[in-house]
Write an enzyme that holds these catalytic residues in place. Structure first.
Site, PDB file in Angstrom:
ATOM      1  N   HIS A 237       9.030  19.368   3.028  1.00  0.00           N
ATOM      2  CA  HIS A 237       8.646  19.568   4.434  1.00  0.00           C
ATOM      3  C   HIS A 237       9.827  19.970   5.325  1.00  0.00           C
ATOM      4  O   HIS A 237       9.744  20.917   6.093  1.00  0.00           O
ATOM      5  CB  HIS A 237       8.012  18.290   5.001  1.00  0.00           C
ATOM      6  CG  HIS A 237       6.887  17.748   4.163  1.00  0.00           C
ATOM      7  ND1 HIS A 237       5.979  18.558   3.525  1.00  0.00           N
ATOM      8  CD2 HIS A 237       6.510  16.476   3.860  1.00  0.00           C
ATOM      9  CE1 HIS A 237       5.086  17.801   2.879  1.00  0.00           C
ATOM     10  NE2 HIS A 237       5.404  16.539   3.052  1.00  0.00           N
ATOM     11  N   LYS A 342       6.055   7.536  15.111  1.00  0.00           N
ATOM     12  CA  LYS A 342       5.806   8.745  14.332  1.00  0.00           C
ATOM     13  C   LYS A 342       6.197   9.925  15.214  1.00  0.00           C
ATOM     14  O   LYS A 342       5.701  10.064  16.335  1.00  0.00           O
ATOM     15  CB  LYS A 342       4.321   8.841  13.968  1.00  0.00           C
ATOM     16  CG  LYS A 342       4.001  10.028  13.068  1.00  0.00           C
ATOM     17  CD  LYS A 342       2.606   9.929  12.488  1.00  0.00           C
ATOM     18  CE  LYS A 342       2.254  11.129  11.626  1.00  0.00           C
ATOM     19  NZ  LYS A 342       2.944  11.173  10.358  1.00  0.00           N
TER      20      LYS A 342
HETATM   21  C1  BG6 Z   1       3.750  13.401   2.357  1.00  0.00           C
HETATM   22  C2  BG6 Z   1       4.693  12.342   1.845  1.00  0.00           C
HETATM   23  O1  BG6 Z   1       4.034  14.638   1.759  1.00  0.00           O
HETATM   24  O2  BG6 Z   1       3.917  13.526   3.765  1.00  0.00           O
HETATM   25  C3  BG6 Z   1       4.428  11.013   2.536  1.00  0.00           C
HETATM   26  O3  BG6 Z   1       4.505  12.188   0.441  1.00  0.00           O
HETATM   27  C4  BG6 Z   1       4.475  11.193   4.033  1.00  0.00           C
HETATM   28  O4  BG6 Z   1       5.364  10.038   2.133  1.00  0.00           O
HETATM   29  C5  BG6 Z   1       3.602  12.339   4.482  1.00  0.00           C
HETATM   30  O5  BG6 Z   1       4.027   9.980   4.608  1.00  0.00           O
HETATM   31  C6  BG6 Z   1       3.794  12.636   5.962  1.00  0.00           C
HETATM   32  O6  BG6 Z   1       2.844  13.581   6.381  1.00  0.00           O
HETATM   33  P1  BG6 Z   1       2.386  13.669   7.890  1.00  0.00           P
HETATM   34  O7  BG6 Z   1       1.460  14.831   7.918  1.00  0.00           O
HETATM   35  O8  BG6 Z   1       1.702  12.365   8.205  1.00  0.00           O
HETATM   36  O9  BG6 Z   1       3.623  13.871   8.707  1.00  0.00           O
END
Ligand code: BG6
Length: 489
Positions: A237, A342
Protein backbone atom coordinates in the site's frame (compact mmCIF):
# COMPACT_ATOMS: atom_id res chain seq x y z
CA UNK A 1 -33.65 -4.77 -14.30
CA UNK A 2 -31.82 -3.44 -17.34
CA UNK A 3 -28.63 -5.27 -18.21
CA UNK A 4 -25.65 -2.97 -18.03
CA UNK A 5 -22.68 -2.49 -20.30
CA UNK A 6 -20.81 -4.91 -18.06
CA UNK A 7 -20.61 -8.31 -19.73
CA UNK A 8 -22.16 -11.29 -17.94
CA UNK A 9 -19.77 -13.58 -16.12
CA UNK A 10 -19.51 -16.42 -13.68
CA UNK A 11 -17.73 -15.16 -10.64
CA UNK A 12 -15.98 -18.15 -9.01
CA UNK A 13 -14.98 -17.12 -5.52
CA UNK A 14 -12.40 -19.44 -3.99
CA UNK A 15 -12.33 -19.12 -0.20
CA UNK A 16 -15.94 -17.93 -0.13
CA UNK A 17 -16.41 -18.52 3.59
CA UNK A 18 -13.24 -16.71 4.66
CA UNK A 19 -13.05 -13.38 6.39
CA UNK A 20 -12.24 -11.34 3.27
CA UNK A 21 -15.07 -12.83 1.24
CA UNK A 22 -17.66 -12.40 3.99
CA UNK A 23 -16.59 -8.94 5.12
CA UNK A 24 -15.64 -7.34 1.85
CA UNK A 25 -16.30 -9.31 -1.35
CA UNK A 26 -19.95 -10.32 -0.98
CA UNK A 27 -20.90 -6.85 0.31
CA UNK A 28 -19.05 -5.28 -2.65
CA UNK A 29 -20.81 -7.56 -5.14
CA UNK A 30 -24.13 -6.74 -3.48
CA UNK A 31 -23.43 -3.01 -3.88
CA UNK A 32 -22.65 -3.53 -7.56
CA UNK A 33 -25.96 -5.34 -7.95
CA UNK A 34 -27.72 -2.53 -6.12
CA UNK A 35 -26.14 0.00 -8.48
CA UNK A 36 -27.35 -2.17 -11.39
CA UNK A 37 -23.80 -2.85 -12.46
CA UNK A 38 -24.10 -6.62 -12.56
CA UNK A 39 -25.45 -8.15 -15.74
CA UNK A 40 -28.74 -10.05 -15.32
CA UNK A 41 -26.96 -13.27 -16.23
CA UNK A 42 -24.01 -12.87 -13.87
CA UNK A 43 -23.77 -15.71 -11.34
CA UNK A 44 -21.63 -16.17 -8.29
CA UNK A 45 -20.20 -19.55 -7.34
CA UNK A 46 -19.20 -19.60 -3.68
CA UNK A 47 -16.41 -22.16 -3.49
CA UNK A 48 -15.10 -23.55 -0.22
CA UNK A 49 -14.26 -26.83 1.39
CA UNK A 50 -15.84 -26.38 4.81
CA UNK A 51 -18.21 -29.03 6.15
CA UNK A 52 -21.90 -28.15 6.20
CA UNK A 53 -24.76 -28.03 3.74
CA UNK A 54 -25.04 -25.49 0.93
CA UNK A 55 -28.13 -24.07 2.69
CA UNK A 56 -26.14 -23.47 5.87
CA UNK A 57 -23.35 -21.75 3.95
CA UNK A 58 -25.74 -19.56 2.00
CA UNK A 59 -27.47 -18.58 5.24
CA UNK A 60 -24.06 -17.69 6.65
CA UNK A 61 -23.30 -15.49 3.64
CA UNK A 62 -26.66 -13.71 4.01
CA UNK A 63 -26.10 -13.18 7.71
CA UNK A 64 -22.73 -11.55 7.04
CA UNK A 65 -24.18 -9.39 4.29
CA UNK A 66 -26.74 -8.02 6.71
CA UNK A 67 -23.93 -7.37 9.16
CA UNK A 68 -21.43 -5.69 6.83
CA UNK A 69 -23.70 -3.69 4.53
CA UNK A 70 -25.05 -0.52 6.15
CA UNK A 71 -28.69 -1.04 7.21
CA UNK A 72 -29.92 1.82 5.06
CA UNK A 73 -28.47 0.12 1.99
CA UNK A 74 -30.11 -3.24 2.52
CA UNK A 75 -33.01 -3.31 0.07
CA UNK A 76 -34.90 -6.56 0.49
CA UNK A 77 -35.80 -6.94 -3.19
CA UNK A 78 -32.21 -6.33 -4.29
CA UNK A 79 -30.91 -8.65 -1.61
CA UNK A 80 -33.20 -11.48 -2.78
CA UNK A 81 -32.11 -10.91 -6.37
CA UNK A 82 -28.48 -10.92 -5.28
CA UNK A 83 -28.77 -14.06 -3.15
CA UNK A 84 -30.49 -15.84 -6.02
CA UNK A 85 -27.30 -15.37 -8.07
CA UNK A 86 -25.21 -17.32 -5.55
CA UNK A 87 -24.69 -21.10 -5.61
CA UNK A 88 -22.48 -22.87 -3.10
CA UNK A 89 -20.13 -25.51 -4.53
CA UNK A 90 -17.92 -27.70 -2.37
CA UNK A 91 -14.38 -27.56 -3.78
CA UNK A 92 -11.26 -28.93 -2.16
CA UNK A 93 -8.74 -26.65 -3.90
CA UNK A 94 -6.20 -29.45 -4.29
CA UNK A 95 -8.60 -32.08 -5.62
CA UNK A 96 -8.93 -32.28 -9.39
CA UNK A 97 -12.20 -34.24 -9.23
CA UNK A 98 -13.90 -31.28 -7.53
CA UNK A 99 -12.94 -29.06 -10.47
CA UNK A 100 -14.64 -31.47 -12.87
CA UNK A 101 -17.80 -30.90 -10.88
CA UNK A 102 -17.15 -27.15 -10.91
CA UNK A 103 -16.66 -27.11 -14.69
CA UNK A 104 -20.00 -28.88 -15.12
CA UNK A 105 -21.72 -25.97 -13.42
CA UNK A 106 -20.30 -23.46 -15.91
CA UNK A 107 -21.72 -23.17 -19.43
CA UNK A 108 -19.28 -23.65 -22.36
CA UNK A 109 -19.30 -20.00 -23.42
CA UNK A 110 -19.36 -18.31 -20.03
CA UNK A 111 -16.64 -15.82 -19.14
CA UNK A 112 -15.18 -16.85 -15.79
CA UNK A 113 -13.62 -14.66 -13.13
CA UNK A 114 -11.74 -16.74 -10.58
CA UNK A 115 -11.06 -14.80 -7.42
CA UNK A 116 -8.52 -16.35 -5.07
CA UNK A 117 -9.36 -15.28 -1.53
CA UNK A 118 -7.11 -18.08 -0.29
CA UNK A 119 -3.49 -18.34 0.85
CA UNK A 120 -1.08 -17.72 -2.04
CA UNK A 121 0.40 -21.20 -1.49
CA UNK A 122 -2.59 -22.74 -3.32
CA UNK A 123 -2.78 -20.27 -6.24
CA UNK A 124 -0.61 -22.50 -8.41
CA UNK A 125 -2.70 -25.62 -7.71
CA UNK A 126 -5.97 -23.78 -8.43
CA UNK A 127 -4.59 -22.46 -11.73
CA UNK A 128 -3.39 -25.90 -12.77
CA UNK A 129 -6.75 -27.48 -11.96
CA UNK A 130 -8.68 -24.75 -13.80
CA UNK A 131 -6.47 -25.48 -16.78
CA UNK A 132 -6.98 -29.25 -16.54
CA UNK A 133 -10.76 -28.94 -16.70
CA UNK A 134 -10.58 -26.55 -19.64
CA UNK A 135 -11.64 -23.36 -17.84
CA UNK A 136 -8.34 -21.44 -17.93
CA UNK A 137 -8.66 -20.08 -21.47
CA UNK A 138 -11.78 -18.08 -20.72
CA UNK A 139 -10.90 -17.09 -17.23
CA UNK A 140 -9.42 -13.98 -15.57
CA UNK A 141 -7.70 -14.66 -12.27
CA UNK A 142 -7.70 -12.26 -9.36
CA UNK A 143 -4.91 -12.70 -6.80
CA UNK A 144 -5.17 -11.33 -3.29
CA UNK A 145 -2.15 -10.10 -1.41
CA UNK A 146 0.18 -11.13 0.07
CA UNK A 147 1.81 -12.63 -3.01
CA UNK A 148 4.76 -14.29 -1.32
CA UNK A 149 6.75 -13.06 1.66
CA UNK A 150 9.87 -12.00 -0.26
CA UNK A 151 11.11 -11.66 -3.83
CA UNK A 152 11.90 -15.36 -4.28
CA UNK A 153 8.56 -16.62 -2.96
CA UNK A 154 6.57 -14.00 -4.88
CA UNK A 155 8.34 -15.11 -8.06
CA UNK A 156 7.39 -18.70 -7.35
CA UNK A 157 3.73 -17.74 -6.96
CA UNK A 158 3.73 -15.49 -10.03
CA UNK A 159 5.51 -18.13 -12.12
CA UNK A 160 3.08 -20.84 -11.04
CA UNK A 161 0.15 -18.64 -12.10
CA UNK A 162 1.88 -17.54 -15.32
CA UNK A 163 2.12 -21.15 -16.51
CA UNK A 164 -1.60 -21.01 -17.24
CA UNK A 165 -2.55 -17.32 -17.22
CA UNK A 166 -0.90 -14.55 -19.25
CA UNK A 167 -0.30 -11.19 -17.58
CA UNK A 168 -3.27 -9.60 -19.37
CA UNK A 169 -5.64 -11.97 -17.59
CA UNK A 170 -3.96 -11.74 -14.18
CA UNK A 171 -5.32 -9.13 -11.76
CA UNK A 172 -3.21 -8.62 -8.62
CA UNK A 173 -5.08 -6.78 -5.92
CA UNK A 174 -3.77 -3.93 -3.84
CA UNK A 175 -7.04 -2.68 -2.44
CA UNK A 176 -5.59 0.81 -1.85
CA UNK A 177 -5.66 1.32 -5.62
CA UNK A 178 -9.43 0.84 -5.53
CA UNK A 179 -9.98 3.64 -3.04
CA UNK A 180 -11.64 6.67 -4.64
CA UNK A 181 -9.21 9.05 -3.02
CA UNK A 182 -6.22 7.08 -4.28
CA UNK A 183 -7.55 7.23 -7.84
CA UNK A 184 -8.03 10.90 -7.24
CA UNK A 185 -4.26 11.29 -6.98
CA UNK A 186 -4.10 10.75 -10.72
CA UNK A 187 -6.81 13.35 -11.34
CA UNK A 188 -5.25 15.81 -8.92
CA UNK A 189 -1.82 15.53 -10.46
CA UNK A 190 -2.59 15.25 -14.15
CA UNK A 191 -5.88 17.09 -14.61
CA UNK A 192 -4.57 20.28 -12.93
CA UNK A 193 -1.75 22.20 -14.55
CA UNK A 194 -1.30 24.05 -11.27
CA UNK A 195 0.49 21.25 -9.46
CA UNK A 196 2.45 19.44 -12.12
CA UNK A 197 4.71 22.43 -12.82
CA UNK A 198 5.67 22.49 -9.13
CA UNK A 199 5.95 18.75 -8.66
CA UNK A 200 9.69 18.32 -8.35
CA UNK A 201 12.78 19.02 -6.27
CA UNK A 202 12.78 22.71 -7.23
CA UNK A 203 9.56 23.35 -5.32
CA UNK A 204 8.94 20.42 -2.98
CA UNK A 205 11.07 19.97 0.12
CA UNK A 206 9.70 16.63 1.34
CA UNK A 207 6.71 14.31 1.31
CA UNK A 208 5.04 12.45 4.16
CA UNK A 209 2.87 9.38 3.77
CA UNK A 210 1.11 8.15 6.90
CA UNK A 211 -1.16 5.13 7.08
CA UNK A 212 -2.11 4.74 10.72
CA UNK A 213 -4.59 2.26 12.11
CA UNK A 214 -6.29 2.44 15.45
CA UNK A 215 -6.97 -1.28 15.58
CA UNK A 216 -4.49 -3.88 16.77
CA UNK A 217 -4.17 -7.37 15.33
CA UNK A 218 -7.84 -8.36 15.67
CA UNK A 219 -7.45 -12.13 15.88
CA UNK A 220 -5.05 -12.24 12.91
CA UNK A 221 -1.93 -12.96 14.96
CA UNK A 222 -1.13 -16.19 13.08
CA UNK A 223 -0.91 -14.38 9.73
CA UNK A 224 0.42 -11.06 10.94
CA UNK A 225 3.25 -12.39 13.05
CA UNK A 226 4.83 -14.05 10.02
CA UNK A 227 4.46 -10.86 8.00
CA UNK A 228 4.93 -7.75 10.13
CA UNK A 229 4.10 -4.19 9.16
CA UNK A 230 6.77 -3.85 6.47
CA UNK A 231 5.46 -6.79 4.46
CA UNK A 232 1.81 -6.18 5.34
CA UNK A 233 1.62 -2.46 4.53
CA UNK A 234 4.83 -0.88 3.18
CA UNK A 235 5.64 -3.44 0.49
CA UNK A 236 2.28 -2.84 -1.13
CA UNK A 237 0.00 0.00 0.00
CA UNK A 238 2.57 2.63 1.00
CA UNK A 239 4.89 1.97 -1.92
CA UNK A 240 1.93 2.18 -4.30
CA UNK A 241 1.01 5.56 -2.81
CA UNK A 242 4.61 6.68 -3.11
CA UNK A 243 4.61 5.63 -6.79
CA UNK A 244 1.43 7.56 -7.56
CA UNK A 245 2.89 10.69 -6.00
CA UNK A 246 6.35 10.32 -7.50
CA UNK A 247 5.76 8.92 -10.98
CA UNK A 248 6.16 10.91 -14.16
CA UNK A 249 3.00 11.74 -16.14
CA UNK A 250 1.97 8.63 -18.09
CA UNK A 251 1.41 9.02 -21.84
CA UNK A 252 -2.22 7.97 -21.37
CA UNK A 253 -4.45 6.25 -18.86
CA UNK A 254 -3.83 2.73 -20.12
CA UNK A 255 -2.81 0.13 -17.57
CA UNK A 256 0.67 -0.33 -18.99
CA UNK A 257 1.43 3.36 -19.36
CA UNK A 258 0.65 3.90 -15.68
CA UNK A 259 2.42 0.75 -14.55
CA UNK A 260 5.53 1.54 -16.60
CA UNK A 261 5.83 4.87 -14.77
CA UNK A 262 5.32 3.27 -11.36
CA UNK A 263 8.00 0.69 -12.06
CA UNK A 264 10.50 3.46 -12.91
CA UNK A 265 9.95 4.91 -9.44
CA UNK A 266 10.40 1.56 -7.71
CA UNK A 267 13.62 1.00 -9.65
CA UNK A 268 14.89 4.40 -8.56
CA UNK A 269 14.36 3.81 -4.82
CA UNK A 270 17.75 4.08 -3.14
CA UNK A 271 18.74 0.96 -1.20
CA UNK A 272 19.10 1.59 2.52
CA UNK A 273 22.60 0.95 3.84
CA UNK A 274 23.46 -0.77 7.13
CA UNK A 275 24.06 2.67 8.63
CA UNK A 276 20.79 3.94 7.17
CA UNK A 277 18.97 1.14 8.98
CA UNK A 278 19.71 2.87 12.26
CA UNK A 279 19.26 6.46 11.13
CA UNK A 280 16.48 6.30 8.57
CA UNK A 281 14.36 3.32 9.57
CA UNK A 282 12.48 2.65 12.80
CA UNK A 283 10.69 -0.58 13.68
CA UNK A 284 8.30 -0.63 16.59
CA UNK A 285 6.06 -3.03 18.45
CA UNK A 286 3.16 -1.85 20.60
CA UNK A 287 2.98 -2.55 24.29
CA UNK A 288 -0.12 -2.19 26.45
CA UNK A 289 -1.74 1.22 26.39
CA UNK A 290 -5.05 2.92 25.71
CA UNK A 291 -7.27 3.05 22.68
CA UNK A 292 -10.28 5.38 22.80
CA UNK A 293 -9.81 5.64 26.55
CA UNK A 294 -9.92 1.86 27.07
CA UNK A 295 -6.96 -0.20 28.28
CA UNK A 296 -5.73 -2.53 25.51
CA UNK A 297 -3.09 -5.29 25.63
CA UNK A 298 0.31 -5.14 24.02
CA UNK A 299 1.15 -7.11 20.87
CA UNK A 300 2.76 -9.90 22.88
CA UNK A 301 -0.33 -10.24 25.06
CA UNK A 302 -2.83 -10.52 22.20
CA UNK A 303 -4.87 -13.70 21.77
CA UNK A 304 -2.77 -16.64 20.45
CA UNK A 305 0.42 -14.63 20.69
CA UNK A 306 3.95 -15.87 21.08
CA UNK A 307 5.61 -13.90 23.85
CA UNK A 308 9.01 -14.05 22.15
CA UNK A 309 8.00 -12.48 18.85
CA UNK A 310 10.06 -9.61 17.48
CA UNK A 311 7.68 -8.86 14.61
CA UNK A 312 7.19 -5.14 14.02
CA UNK A 313 3.74 -3.53 14.20
CA UNK A 314 5.09 -0.10 13.22
CA UNK A 315 7.56 1.15 10.64
CA UNK A 316 8.75 4.66 9.89
CA UNK A 317 11.40 5.27 7.28
CA UNK A 318 12.94 7.78 4.95
CA UNK A 319 12.98 6.71 1.32
CA UNK A 320 15.02 8.53 -1.31
CA UNK A 321 14.30 8.41 -5.01
CA UNK A 322 17.34 8.65 -7.22
CA UNK A 323 16.11 10.54 -10.24
CA UNK A 324 16.11 14.02 -11.70
CA UNK A 325 12.68 14.97 -10.36
CA UNK A 326 13.18 13.88 -6.76
CA UNK A 327 16.90 14.21 -6.00
CA UNK A 328 17.24 15.48 -2.42
CA UNK A 329 13.51 15.20 -1.60
CA UNK A 330 12.96 12.66 1.19
CA UNK A 331 9.75 10.64 1.31
CA UNK A 332 8.92 9.88 4.95
CA UNK A 333 6.71 6.82 5.28
CA UNK A 334 5.02 5.81 8.50
CA UNK A 335 2.53 3.09 9.27
CA UNK A 336 1.46 1.26 12.41
CA UNK A 337 -1.18 -0.63 14.30
CA UNK A 338 -2.67 0.76 17.52
CA UNK A 339 -2.06 4.37 16.64
CA UNK A 340 -4.24 7.10 18.17
CA UNK A 341 -6.60 7.16 15.17
CA UNK A 342 -7.25 5.68 11.76
CA UNK A 343 -5.66 8.07 9.34
CA UNK A 344 -4.26 7.74 5.83
CA UNK A 345 -2.79 10.99 4.65
CA UNK A 346 -0.21 12.34 2.26
CA UNK A 347 1.39 15.70 2.92
CA UNK A 348 3.40 17.45 0.25
CA UNK A 349 5.59 20.14 1.79
CA UNK A 350 6.57 22.89 -0.63
CA UNK A 351 9.75 24.88 -0.25
CA UNK A 352 9.89 28.40 1.14
CA UNK A 353 9.77 31.27 -1.33
CA UNK A 354 13.20 31.86 -2.87
CA UNK A 355 13.36 35.53 -1.92
CA UNK A 356 12.15 36.22 1.60
CA UNK A 357 10.80 39.66 2.59
CA UNK A 358 8.95 39.10 5.88
CA UNK A 359 10.11 39.28 9.50
CA UNK A 360 12.88 36.75 10.17
CA UNK A 361 11.04 35.17 13.16
CA UNK A 362 8.18 34.10 10.89
CA UNK A 363 10.41 32.36 8.45
CA UNK A 364 10.03 28.85 9.85
CA UNK A 365 6.27 28.79 9.37
CA UNK A 366 6.41 29.69 5.73
CA UNK A 367 5.73 26.81 3.47
CA UNK A 368 2.71 25.70 1.53
CA UNK A 369 1.43 22.23 2.22
CA UNK A 370 -0.88 20.10 0.16
CA UNK A 371 -2.66 17.63 2.43
CA UNK A 372 -4.43 14.76 0.78
CA UNK A 373 -6.71 12.90 3.20
CA UNK A 374 -7.31 9.39 1.90
CA UNK A 375 -9.39 8.28 4.89
CA UNK A 376 -11.38 9.20 6.89
CA UNK A 377 -12.84 12.68 6.02
CA UNK A 378 -11.66 12.25 2.46
CA UNK A 379 -10.54 15.49 0.92
CA UNK A 380 -7.79 17.86 -0.06
CA UNK A 381 -6.53 20.89 1.74
CA UNK A 382 -3.95 23.38 0.54
CA UNK A 383 -2.35 25.42 3.29
CA UNK A 384 -1.58 28.89 2.01
CA UNK A 385 0.05 31.86 3.75
CA UNK A 386 -2.15 34.87 4.45
CA UNK A 387 -1.90 37.99 6.55
CA UNK A 388 -3.46 38.02 10.03
CA UNK A 389 -6.54 40.27 10.07
CA UNK A 390 -6.54 43.42 12.21
CA UNK A 391 -4.96 46.81 12.63
CA UNK A 392 -2.73 45.53 15.39
CA UNK A 393 -1.34 42.68 13.35
CA UNK A 394 0.94 44.46 10.88
CA UNK A 395 2.29 42.01 8.33
CA UNK A 396 1.97 39.04 10.64
CA UNK A 397 1.56 35.86 8.66
CA UNK A 398 -0.54 32.80 9.27
CA UNK A 399 -1.24 29.62 7.39
CA UNK A 400 -4.87 28.89 6.43
CA UNK A 401 -6.56 26.10 4.49
CA UNK A 402 -8.18 26.08 1.07
CA UNK A 403 -10.36 23.10 1.65
CA UNK A 404 -12.17 20.51 -0.45
CA UNK A 405 -14.02 17.98 1.64
CA UNK A 406 -15.45 15.28 -0.63
CA UNK A 407 -18.45 14.32 1.48
CA UNK A 408 -19.59 17.97 1.84
CA UNK A 409 -18.89 18.88 -1.76
CA UNK A 410 -20.37 15.80 -3.40
CA UNK A 411 -23.16 15.30 -0.90
CA UNK A 412 -25.27 12.86 -2.85
CA UNK A 413 -22.54 10.39 -3.67
CA UNK A 414 -21.73 7.46 -1.40
CA UNK A 415 -18.00 6.76 -1.41
CA UNK A 416 -17.80 3.19 -2.71
CA UNK A 417 -15.61 0.65 -0.98
CA UNK A 418 -12.35 -0.11 -2.78
CA UNK A 419 -13.46 -3.66 -3.57
CA UNK A 420 -16.56 -2.46 -5.42
CA UNK A 421 -14.39 -0.51 -7.82
CA UNK A 422 -11.87 -3.33 -8.19
CA UNK A 423 -14.46 -6.04 -8.86
CA UNK A 424 -16.15 -3.83 -11.42
CA UNK A 425 -12.83 -3.19 -13.17
CA UNK A 426 -12.09 -6.93 -13.37
CA UNK A 427 -15.52 -7.55 -14.88
CA UNK A 428 -14.82 -4.82 -17.44
CA UNK A 429 -11.36 -6.21 -18.17
CA UNK A 430 -9.48 -3.05 -17.07
CA UNK A 431 -6.11 -3.60 -15.45
CA UNK A 432 -5.25 0.00 -14.48
CA UNK A 433 -5.94 -0.54 -10.81
CA UNK A 434 -4.06 -3.81 -10.53
CA UNK A 435 -0.43 -4.44 -9.88
CA UNK A 436 1.84 -5.86 -12.58
CA UNK A 437 4.29 -8.64 -11.80
CA UNK A 438 7.37 -6.42 -12.10
CA UNK A 439 5.91 -3.81 -9.71
CA UNK A 440 5.47 -6.46 -7.02
CA UNK A 441 8.95 -7.77 -7.64
CA UNK A 442 10.74 -4.42 -7.46
CA UNK A 443 8.80 -3.60 -4.30
CA UNK A 444 9.88 -6.89 -2.75
CA UNK A 445 13.47 -6.36 -3.81
CA UNK A 446 13.58 -3.05 -1.96
CA UNK A 447 11.87 -4.46 1.14
CA UNK A 448 14.02 -7.60 1.18
CA UNK A 449 17.18 -5.56 1.78
CA UNK A 450 15.54 -3.97 4.84
CA UNK A 451 14.41 -7.31 6.19
CA UNK A 452 17.87 -8.80 5.64
CA UNK A 453 19.46 -5.82 7.40
CA UNK A 454 17.16 -6.19 10.40
CA UNK A 455 17.89 -9.88 10.59
CA UNK A 456 21.61 -9.27 10.48
CA UNK A 457 21.54 -6.57 13.15
CA UNK A 458 19.33 -8.69 15.44
CA UNK A 459 17.92 -5.48 16.95
CA UNK A 460 14.52 -5.88 18.57
CA UNK A 461 11.73 -3.48 17.56
CA UNK A 462 11.36 -0.42 19.76
CA UNK A 463 8.36 -0.49 22.12
CA UNK A 464 5.62 2.12 21.87
CA UNK A 465 2.47 2.42 23.93
CA UNK A 466 -0.78 1.45 22.20
CA UNK A 467 -2.57 4.68 21.37
CA UNK A 468 0.62 6.66 20.68
CA UNK A 469 2.19 7.73 17.38
CA UNK A 470 4.97 5.15 17.62
CA UNK A 471 8.41 4.98 19.23
CA UNK A 472 10.18 8.24 20.10
CA UNK A 473 12.85 7.35 17.58
CA UNK A 474 10.29 7.77 14.77
CA UNK A 475 10.03 11.40 15.81
CA UNK A 476 13.81 11.68 15.95
CA UNK A 477 13.95 10.19 12.44
CA UNK A 478 12.33 13.28 10.97
CA UNK A 479 13.51 15.93 13.46
CA UNK A 480 17.07 14.93 12.66
CA UNK A 481 16.37 16.41 9.21
CA UNK A 482 14.97 19.57 10.82
CA UNK A 483 11.31 18.61 10.22
CA UNK A 484 8.33 17.16 12.07
CA UNK A 485 5.42 14.87 11.23
CA UNK A 486 2.51 17.00 10.14
CA UNK A 487 -0.17 17.76 12.68
CA UNK A 488 -0.31 14.70 14.89
CA UNK A 489 1.65 15.46 18.03
C1 BG6 B 1 -4.58 -4.88 4.64
C2 BG6 B 1 -3.64 -5.32 5.74
O1 BG6 B 1 -3.97 -5.05 3.39
O2 BG6 B 1 -4.88 -3.50 4.82
C3 BG6 B 1 -4.28 -5.08 7.10
O3 BG6 B 1 -3.36 -6.71 5.59
C4 BG6 B 1 -4.72 -3.64 7.22
O4 BG6 B 1 -3.38 -5.40 8.14
C5 BG6 B 1 -5.56 -3.22 6.04
O5 BG6 B 1 -5.47 -3.54 8.41
C6 BG6 B 1 -5.85 -1.73 6.06
O6 BG6 B 1 -6.77 -1.40 5.05
P1 BG6 B 1 -7.70 -0.13 5.17
O7 BG6 B 1 -8.44 -0.11 3.88
O8 BG6 B 1 -8.59 -0.36 6.36
O9 BG6 B 1 -6.79 1.05 5.36
Amino acid sequence: MPSTSVEPCTFALFGALGDLALRKLFPALYQLDRAELLHDDTRILALAREAGTPQQHLANIEEHLRLFVAKAQIEEATLSRFLARIAYVHVDFMNEADYVNLAEQIGPAEQVIAYFATPAAVYGAICENLHKVGLADRCRVVLEKPIGHDLASSRRVNDAVAQYFPENRTYRIDHYLGKETVQNLIALRFANSLFETQWNQNYISHVEITVAEEVGIEGRWGYFDKAGQLRDMIQNHLLQLLCLIAMDPPADLSADSIRDEKVKVLKALAPISAEGLTTQVVRGQYIAGYSQGKAVPGYLEEENSNTQSDTETFVALRADIRNWRWAGVPFYLRTGKRMPQKLSQIVIHFKEPQHYIFAPEQRLQISNKLIIRLQPDEGISLRVMTKEQGLDKGMQLRSGPLQLNFSDTYRSARIPDAYERLLLEVMQGNQNLFVRKDEIEYAWKWCDQLIAGWKKSGDAPKPYAAGSWGPMSSIALITRDGRSWYGDI
